[in-house]
Design an enzyme around this catalytic site. Structure first.
Site, PDB file in Angstrom:
ATOM      1  N   HIS A  64      45.050   6.580   8.607  1.00 57.55           N
ATOM      2  CA  HIS A  64      46.281   7.358   8.851  1.00 57.55           C
ATOM      3  C   HIS A  64      45.966   8.798   9.196  1.00 57.55           C
ATOM      4  CE1 HIS A  64      46.784   9.514   4.909  1.00 57.55           C
ATOM      5  NE2 HIS A  64      46.213   8.454   4.383  1.00 57.55           N
ATOM      6  N   ASP A 182      41.671  13.179   3.514  1.00 58.42           N
ATOM      7  CA  ASP A 182      42.579  12.043   3.365  1.00 58.42           C
ATOM      8  C   ASP A 182      43.651  12.200   4.431  1.00 58.42           C
ATOM      9  OD1 ASP A 182      44.434  10.154   2.617  1.00 58.42           O
ATOM     10  OD2 ASP A 182      45.073  11.196   0.805  1.00 58.42           O
ATOM     11  N   GLU A 216      51.917   7.367   6.525  1.00 62.35           N
ATOM     12  CA  GLU A 216      51.343   6.764   5.315  1.00 62.35           C
ATOM     13  C   GLU A 216      51.662   7.568   4.073  1.00 62.35           C
ATOM     14  OE1 GLU A 216      48.556   5.791   2.095  1.00 62.35           O
ATOM     15  OE2 GLU A 216      48.879   7.723   3.057  1.00 62.35           O
ATOM     16  N   GLU A 217      51.566   8.897   4.178  1.00 59.22           N
ATOM     17  CA  GLU A 217      51.729   9.729   2.968  1.00 59.22           C
ATOM     18  C   GLU A 217      53.136   9.637   2.369  1.00 59.22           C
ATOM     19  OE1 GLU A 217      49.505  10.945   1.231  1.00 59.22           O
ATOM     20  OE2 GLU A 217      47.777  11.401   2.494  1.00 59.22           O
ATOM     21  N   ASP A 237      40.727   4.118   3.762  1.00 60.18           N
ATOM     22  CA  ASP A 237      41.363   5.322   3.238  1.00 60.18           C
ATOM     23  C   ASP A 237      40.486   5.882   2.125  1.00 60.18           C
ATOM     24  OD1 ASP A 237      43.220   7.342   2.756  1.00 60.18           O
ATOM     25  OD2 ASP A 237      44.944   5.990   2.800  1.00 60.18           O
ATOM     26  N   HIS A 317      44.091  15.253  -2.431  1.00 60.92           N
ATOM     27  CA  HIS A 317      45.396  15.919  -2.282  1.00 60.92           C
ATOM     28  C   HIS A 317      45.332  17.348  -2.804  1.00 60.92           C
ATOM     29  CE1 HIS A 317      48.282  12.335  -1.399  1.00 60.92           C
ATOM     30  NE2 HIS A 317      47.207  12.353  -0.625  1.00 60.92           N
TER      31      HIS A 317
HETATM   32 ZN   LIG Z   1      45.344   8.475   2.400  1.00 60.61          ZN
END
Ligand SMILES: [Zn+2]
Length: 344
Positions: A64, A182, A216-217, A237, A317
């Site tokens: 993603h 990510d 995706e998030e 991922d 994150h």
């Molecule tokens: Zn991810």
């Protein structure tokens, strides 16, 4: 791997919060054009390209491109901006982040995420005691605008997308650092593996549809767009690194279970076998607070097996970091997987 890191750094430097991924996807398309690959966009805006195989069952590999970010929720009387988050993150992780506010006219205005009591000289202990949340975090724009009217005159409105600068950096010691590894690391890996197959004039065992998700998030990226005929979906991922986890910044991990439950047992065994056979050090892990596009595809009715692998990312994150070795091992496992037949 040099090409992979170069592409990764470029992708990291291109803002792409969920819902605002066109520019980053255009740079993936430009990379594919150099390789002579023709991608297509789904109606939802995700990107797909196909590497033709040798007649085995078709499969999909997802990554993603969308990242965490925010939207302008409110223009305060002070001219500062309140934020509504895009994706799941702790407010403390964006304090001090350099950001861009993307206006409707296509311009962007830089700023910094600060809290309402940011100066220790003014607020002292109150700053130390402050709980970071939506009420106290705000964007300080780099324009002389002390009122909502002045901010609006500069083109900023409620609903504008806010991206947090990745500040990407590759170190001599092999680390790649920056927000949004990510999952731009996996997008760079999808391109690297495509490049490797084409350069070696090798075909995968079956057709491979590379799917680059754009939501995706926020949970529904691969809910649509995975070609209906695939036997398997391998989601690539980030692996969650931290206390109690087996994953590291140097390894590829097979996630056997996350918040969405277990992944396909047979596919997991096959991936473990391939790692052993090819001498790839593989970590097996369970992620406590994690959801993937494989689960989104399953929840939406995807009728295929699904598994999840990825390079270890520290402080996910937040202030993310991985190592080239993790990228190399992930690419090696992905290639081995694409050359082997899928299960019965
Ligand atoms: Zn991810």
């Amino acid at each position: 791997m040099d090409d992979c890191v170069r592409v990764l750094l470029e992708l990291l430097a291109t803002p792409s919060p969920s819902g605002f991924t066109d520019r980053a996807l255009a740079s993936v398309e430009a990379e594919l054009e150099v390789l002579g690959v023709k991608p297509r966009r789904t109606r939802k805006g995700a990107l797909l390209w196909t590497l033709p195989g040798e007649g085995g069952a078709p499969r999909a590999v997802s990554s993603h491109i969308d990242t965490l970010g925010a939207m302008v929720k409110e223009i305060k009387a002070s001219g500062r901006l309140k934020l509504s988050p895009i994706g799941g993150y702790d407010w403390a992780t964006i304090e001090g982040a350099e950001c861009e506010v993307h206006t409707e006219s296509g311009t962007s205005i830089s700023g910094t995420v600060v809290n309402t009591k940011q100066s220790t000289h003014v607020h002292g202990q109150e700053l130390r005691d402050l709980k970071r949340d939506a009420g106290v975090m705000e964007v300080r724009l780099d324009i002389e605008a002390g009122s909502p009217d002045a901010v609006r005159a500069a083109g900023v409105e409620v609903g504008d997308v806010v991206s947090f600068d990745s500040r990407p950096r590759a170190t001599e010691s092999g680390f790649v650092k920056g927000r949004h590894l990510d999952n731009k690391a996996a997008v760079a890996l999808a391109l690297a593996v495509t490049r490797a197959f084409l350069a070696a004039r090798r075909a995968p065992e079956g057709d491979v549809h590379f799917f680059v998700s754009n939501y995706e998030e926020v949970g529904h990226g691969a809910a649509t767009g995975i070609p209906a005929d695939v036997a398997e979906l391998l989601c690539v991922d980030m692996a969650a690194v931290g206390e109690g986890q087996t994953s590291t910044e140097y390894d590829v991990t097979l996630c056997v279970k996350d918040s969405g439950g277990p992944y396909d047992y047979g596919m997991n065994r096959r991936l473990r076998g391939l790692a052993r056979e090819h001498g790839i050090p593989l970590k097996i892990d369970v992620y406590p607070f994690y959801a993937s596009d494989a689960t989104a595809a399953w929840r939406a009715g995807g009728n295929h097996r699904a598994a999840l692998i990825g390079p270890g990312v520290d402080a996910s994150h937040s202030f993310e970091r991985t190592h080239r070795r993790a990228l190399e091992h992930t690419a090696a496992l992905l290639e081995a997987y694409l050359l082997a037949p899928v299960g019965a």
